[in-house]
Design a protein around this motif. Structure first.
Motif, mmCIF file in Angstrom:
data_model
loop_
_atom_site.group_PDB
_atom_site.id
_atom_site.type_symbol
_atom_site.label_atom_id
_atom_site.label_comp_id
_atom_site.label_asym_id
_atom_site.label_seq_id
_atom_site.Cartn_x
_atom_site.Cartn_y
_atom_site.Cartn_z
ATOM 1 N N LEU A 1 4.217 9.329 -5.525
ATOM 2 C CA LEU A 1 3.298 8.439 -6.230
ATOM 3 C C LEU A 1 2.270 9.190 -7.070
ATOM 4 O O LEU A 1 1.762 8.653 -8.052
ATOM 5 N N THR B 1 0.848 -1.196 0.000
ATOM 6 C CA THR B 1 0.000 0.000 0.000
ATOM 7 C C THR B 1 0.885 1.247 0.000
ATOM 8 O O THR B 1 2.110 1.154 0.183
ATOM 9 N N GLN B 2 0.242 2.382 -0.145
ATOM 10 C CA GLN B 2 0.983 3.646 -0.080
ATOM 11 C C GLN B 2 1.608 3.790 1.308
ATOM 12 O O GLN B 2 2.696 4.341 1.442
ATOM 13 N N ALA C 1 5.690 10.148 0.260
ATOM 14 C CA ALA C 1 5.239 9.016 -0.554
ATOM 15 C C ALA C 1 4.095 9.444 -1.457
ATOM 16 O O ALA C 1 4.072 9.116 -2.646
ATOM 17 N N SER C 2 3.162 10.196 -0.918
ATOM 18 C CA SER C 2 2.029 10.689 -1.704
ATOM 19 C C SER C 2 2.497 11.603 -2.830
ATOM 20 O O SER C 2 2.026 11.492 -3.968
ATOM 21 N N LYS D 1 4.602 9.869 5.001
ATOM 22 C CA LYS D 1 3.374 9.656 4.224
ATOM 23 C C LYS D 1 3.229 10.738 3.161
ATOM 24 O O LYS D 1 2.845 10.464 2.031
#
Length: 124
Positions: A91, A73-74, A87-88, A84
């Motif tokens: 992606l 998952t992310q 990563a967002s 987080k």
């Protein structure tokens, strides 16, 4: 008897691929079938190396593909990258991958650095 022709044209390539498929689907292959199949693989590979340009995948698409393969998952990517938000941003192609992110993703996901360093268009 083995009947193999050189693979020089697109038509030759298409016919060789069709013959490979036929041989691959064949149940009880003879030794001649195996030799023909191996020979065709070499001929087709040589043709494709010279005539078919394969572009490396987009780095983010490669990451998303690997995530799908491994059921990640992310959030899992966030753990690898340490954030987080970061990563967002990666992606969703808001920012380009940093060298540190490339190293971490290469180590953790086993994606080649050659793929991860490719240029891609960001949305930011």
């Amino acid at each position: 008897m083995i009947n193999v022709q050189p693979v020089i044209t697109k038509t030759d390539h298409k016919l060789a691929l069709k013959r490979i498929e036929t041989l691959m689907d064949k149940g009880n292959k003879t030794r001649f079938d195996e030799i023909e199949l191996e020979t065709l693989f070499v001929l087709v590979s040589n043709y494709e190396e010279k005539h078919i340009q394969i572009f490396p995948p987009d780095p983010i698409d490669a990451i998303l593909f690997r995530m799908e393969q491994q059921g990640l998952t992310q959030g899992d990517i966030a753990k690898i990258l340490g954030s987080k938000q970061r990563a967002s941003e990666y992606l969703n192609k808001k920012i380009p991958l940093s060298i540190e992110a490339i190293r971490k993703l290469n180590d953790s996901l086993g994606i080649s650095g050659d793929i991860l360093i490719q240029k891609y268009t960001t949305k930011g």
